[in-house]
Scaffold this motif. Structure first.
Motif, mmCIF file in Angstrom:
data_model
loop_
_atom_site.group_PDB
_atom_site.id
_atom_site.type_symbol
_atom_site.label_atom_id
_atom_site.label_comp_id
_atom_site.label_asym_id
_atom_site.label_seq_id
_atom_site.Cartn_x
_atom_site.Cartn_y
_atom_site.Cartn_z
ATOM 1 N N ASP A 584 0.860 -1.176 0.000
ATOM 2 C CA ASP A 584 0.000 0.000 0.000
ATOM 3 C C ASP A 584 0.900 1.230 0.000
ATOM 4 O OD1 ASP A 584 -2.351 -1.487 0.156
ATOM 5 O OD2 ASP A 584 -2.323 -1.524 2.339
ATOM 6 N N ILE A 585 0.541 2.238 -0.783
ATOM 7 C CA ILE A 585 1.346 3.454 -0.871
ATOM 8 C C ILE A 585 0.517 4.638 -0.374
ATOM 9 C CG2 ILE A 585 2.560 5.040 -2.419
ATOM 10 C CD1 ILE A 585 3.252 2.688 -4.161
ATOM 11 N N ASP A 586 1.024 5.322 0.639
ATOM 12 C CA ASP A 586 0.353 6.497 1.197
ATOM 13 C C ASP A 586 1.216 7.722 0.956
ATOM 14 O OD1 ASP A 586 -2.035 5.310 2.505
ATOM 15 O OD2 ASP A 586 -0.527 4.229 3.665
ATOM 16 N N VAL A 587 0.567 8.809 0.514
ATOM 17 C CA VAL A 587 1.282 10.054 0.227
ATOM 18 C C VAL A 587 0.594 11.203 0.955
ATOM 19 C CG1 VAL A 587 2.036 11.657 -1.565
ATOM 20 C CG2 VAL A 587 1.971 9.210 -2.055
ATOM 21 N N ASP A 588 1.370 11.946 1.744
ATOM 22 C CA ASP A 588 0.891 13.166 2.399
ATOM 23 C C ASP A 588 1.700 14.333 1.849
ATOM 24 O OD1 ASP A 588 -0.916 11.819 4.133
ATOM 25 O OD2 ASP A 588 0.766 11.263 5.416
#
Length: 831
Positions: A584-588
């Motif tokens: 899973d890839i999360d970007v903030d």
């Protein structure tokens, strides 16, 4: 703490479920027939859905309602039309049916809420997410992914109870029903690590079956059936010969198994629709000739992984063979002969992946919370104290010993006690007087995960610290993290060259999970309420390659209409990017000038492949290759020219294959072509990149030499220190293959050289004489006045004035560089 325990091999041809808990391994068997594997097949019969062998048995009778090998299309937009229910079904849905059926194998009455599911190591992020989605549709609250070669290595190491005195390296050669993987592992007496992996998601046993049909059976059947282009007709949707195709597929698979034991076999074909009853003889030699290119392809992957890691055959102790296709004698013979490494076939090739998944699951702590399974019955607030900075704790997570050292150090002085308790109560230190550094040996139960709690008390015996996350896996190997199979990159603007390029955030073979904060600058101003956009494109692929050669897996678009203030060019953009173990890839994103935050989680499960887009990409690259071949500087570089021609020839072959594909082709041919196309484009990119890279490296070395020569004259210790900073780790960045990194070093050297030059005003005498000779000033009268001023200053040795004259004359010259502009809509907005 609860462990997951259940592992699933979701295979192309067959699937399996196993459990490992407290030292006991169990492979669950199908209640019907007591087989340990389940055929990965789904059939629709009106209101009934059949899964497994019963579904596969219907292939010959009802091929329009039976579906197999759908794992090969995971992560695509392709659908299967089930005539019986008049509905399209996706590979994810079909995989979910298989997973649900596997859950029925569990005779213990346990309800499964989570499991480890295996995937090929070369699965990209989209394919991985599709697999997780299938698990969720099957009813799992939590799905953990494990790469198949890792699972196979765990099965081998734990089955054989290895006792190693030194570090060994293995290759895991996994040739399954639909995919091929090879992994390089390092193992010692305590732990196992994956160093690298390669593979092909469209190379497996089903390709062998189809080769038997296409090359051996079809040529003999065409005259009997009075048909032409029979193989092409088999690939058409709803073709009237589909029933015959599936009979041939079944017979080809049987023949493949027979030829693994005998020199010849007879393939009996019974096709009453056209009154065909015939028998075709197939020899092992003929079969091996068909296999040769496929096996060579797998061996090339093995050689590539050795070359990439600077290893030779003698560095590898053994090749562990897993996957049904490794049962073929020719495969084993050729692998051993060409790699000159001993092969090991002691692990069951059809069960190894599922068993390894169970071993992994039995040592992995569950991340599932009680409220994820059912609503909480009381209003309790969970307080975690394990993250308090009071203690630095060290222990081995995996061990073969029956006792293990648990060491901790206090970060601040404290008078009191500590206590270590094993979860089952079988080990308890009692209250022990606390010291700044503590070493305690804990007893372990054999063959299972041992969980301990550490509590620290003050002098009044009040608990001031608790850690319940101490888990030690005894007696079995476990993996020290899975590898990222490809670079994860960010597409950014390269202002100097008016293009976008990739910048690697996380490099291939980094150990998951991963997290990083990076800072970029806005490469353009985006006004509040405008239609301009900031584009965050996360790409999976070669970080040194072209953006078009990668796979876009996440895209965030922020328009001016979403901004509360103007985003000013040059201001900082903070990106926090994380990749979980299951990809899973999360970007903030934080925009400092606007004081705004944006977030997204990327879990794409499908990608669309366009035949016309592929044809265009192939055409563009072949045209580029033609231009490279025609360049005069390449005329006598015969080795380079041959490489270009080989790539061009392979691309043209793909172009022909594409043109021959029928509309709505039901096979996975277009996905194979897309894989091969991307690989060839990467090879082309690598060749041209190396040419540019060689030039950049030469320019870098010339600049280093020039700076050193200037420093030898000036003797500046300050600039010598600055030079040493630039060339530190020179070998690393030169060998990185990253032309942008090397170009940044060139620019730093130019800055140093320019600073040294400008520090001495007398250095401007030569440039002044150069500018005197020029006659292309737009305002020649003003230039003449400046030149006269310079002559006078030179005569009086006023070199500072000469320096200023040179700067003014230089600024008057017309810019001879082409005024290229970067289409504002094409820019990402990041640099």
């Amino acid at each position: 703490m609860k462990t997951i325990n259940f592992g699933i091999d979701l295979g192309t041809t067959n699937s399996l479920i196993a459990k490992y808990e407290n030292g006991l391994l169990e492979v669950f068997k199908n209640p019907i027939g007591q087989k340990q594997t389940l055929a990965s097949a789904v059939a629709f019969r009106g209101s009934r859905i059949l899964v497994g062998d019963k579904a596969r048995d219907l292939l010959e009778k009802d091929p329009l309602n039976v579906f197999t090998c759908f794992k090969r299309k995971m992560g695509t937009t392709d659908r299967y039309f089930a005539k019986s229910i008049n509905k399209d079904v996706s590979p994810i849905e079909l995989s979910a049916y298989v997973l649900k059926e596997l859950k029925n194998f569990i005779h213990t009455g346990e309800e499964l809420h989570e499991a480890v599911i295996t995937i090929p190591s070369s699965f990209d992020t989209i394919q991985s997410n599709a697999t997780k989605t299938a698990g969720q549709e099957a009813g799992f609250k939590k799905v953990y992914l494990l790469q198949e070669p890792i699972a196979a290595s765990l099965a081998f190491a734990n089955k054989n109870n290895l006792e190693l005195n030194e570090t060994k390296k293995w290759l895991i050669y996994d040739f399954g029903g639909g995919t091929f993987d090879v992994a390089l592992l390092e193992i010692n007496e305590r732990e196992m690590n994956v160093l690298d992996n390669e593979g092909d998601n469209f190379l497996g046993g089903m390709d062998i079956d189809n080769l038997i049909i296409e090359k051996l059976l079809v040529p003999k059947l065409e005259p009997i059936l009075n048909e032409t282009k029979l193989w092409d007709k088999f690939k058409e949707p709803n073709n009237p010969l589909q029933k015959l195709y599936f009979e041939l597929l079944f017979r080809a698979e049987e023949a493949k198994k027979e030829l693994s034991r005998f020199e010849t076999t007879e393939i009996d074909i019974d096709y009453p629709e056209k009154d065909i009853y015939t028998s075709i003889e197939v020899t092992r030699d003929g079969f091996n000739n068909l296999l040769a290119p496929l096996v060579e392809h797998t061996i090339n992957f093995c050689k590539k992984i050795l070359n990439n890691n600077n290893l030779i055959s003698t560095d590898i102790e053994k090749i562990i063979m897993v996957g049904g296709s490794t049962l073929i004698p020719y495969v084993r013979e050729q692998v051993e002969k060409n790699l000159n490494i001993i092969i090991d076939t002691s692990v069951d090739p059809t069960a190894a992946v599922g068993i390894g998944a169970a071993y992994y699951a039995g040592s992995k702590i569950s991340a599932l919370k009680p409220e994820d399974i059912k609503p909480p019955t009381t209003n309790q607030t969970e307080v975690s104290t394990s993250t308090q900075p009071l203690v630095n704790l060290i222990f081995e997570k995996n061990t073969k010993d029956t006792e293990e050292l648990l060491a901790f150090k206090l970060n601040s002085s404290l008078q009191g006690f500590y206590r270590v308790i094993r979860k089952d109560g079988g080990f308890d230190t009692g209250l022990v007087t606390l010291q700044d550094n503590v070493n305690v040996f804990v007893d372990l139960l054999e063959g299972q995960v041992n969980s301990f709690s550490l509590k620290i008390y003050n002098s009044n015996q009040d608990v001031v610290y608790t850690n319940n996350d101490i888990h030690i896996n005894q007696g079995k190997y476990n993996i020290q993290g899975q590898l990222l199979p490809n670079d994860i990159c960010l597409e950014i603007d390269d202002i100097q060259y008016n293009v976008t390029r990739l910048e690697a955030i996380f490099n291939k073979n980094s150990v998951l999970p991963l997290k990083k904060t990076i800072y970029k600058s806005a490469s353009k101003t985006i006004l509040k309420d405008s239609d301009d956009k900031l584009q965050i494109n996360i790409v999976e692929g070669d970080g040194n390659g072209l953006p078009s050669s990668g796979l876009s897996i996440g895209y965030i678009e922020i328009t001016g209409k979403e901004l509360e203030q103007d985003l000013i060019k040059g201001t900082d953009i903070e990106l926090n990017i994380s990749v979980s173990e299951s990809r899973d890839i999360d970007v903030d994103i934080f925009l400092t000038s606007c004081d705004q935050e944006f977030s997204n989680s990327f879990k794409p499960t499908e990608r669309y492949i366009s035949n016309s887009k592929m044809e265009n990409e192939i055409r563009v690259v072949t045209q580029k290759i033609e231009r490279e071949i025609a360049k005069p500087e390449n005329a006598e570089n015969y080795e380079l020219l041959q490489k270009f021609k080989n790539i061009e020839h392979a691309l043209i072959e793909l172009q022909i294959e594409l043109s021959l594909l029928v509309d709505n082709d039901i096979t996975d041919a277009k996905f194979k072509i897309d894989n091969q196309k991307r690989s060839l484009i990467q090879k082309y990119d690598l060749l041209t990149r190396h040419k540019e890279l060689d030039n950049d490296i030469e320019e870098y070395k010339n600049n280093v030499l020039a700076v050193k020569q200037v420093l030898a004259e000036s003797g500046s210790e300050y600039y010598m220190a600055e030079l040493n900073k630039v060339i530190a780790n020179e070998k690393t960045f030169i060998n990185s293959g990253n032309k942008y990194l090397i170009r940044s070093k060139i620019e730093e050297l130019r800055v140093i050289r320019n600073a040294i030059f400008t520090a001495d005003d007398s250095n401007f005498i030569g440039p002044f004489f150069h500018y005197k000779t020029l006659d292309n000033y737009p305002d020649q009268q003003k230039a003449n006045i400046l030149i006269a001023e310079g002559d006078k200053a030179l005569e009086n040795k006023q070199y500072k004035v000469v320096k200023q004259v040179v700067y003014q004359l230089a600024s008057m010259l017309p810019d001879d560089k082409p005024k290229t502009s970067f289409n504002n809509q094409d820019k990402t907005g990041l640099s």
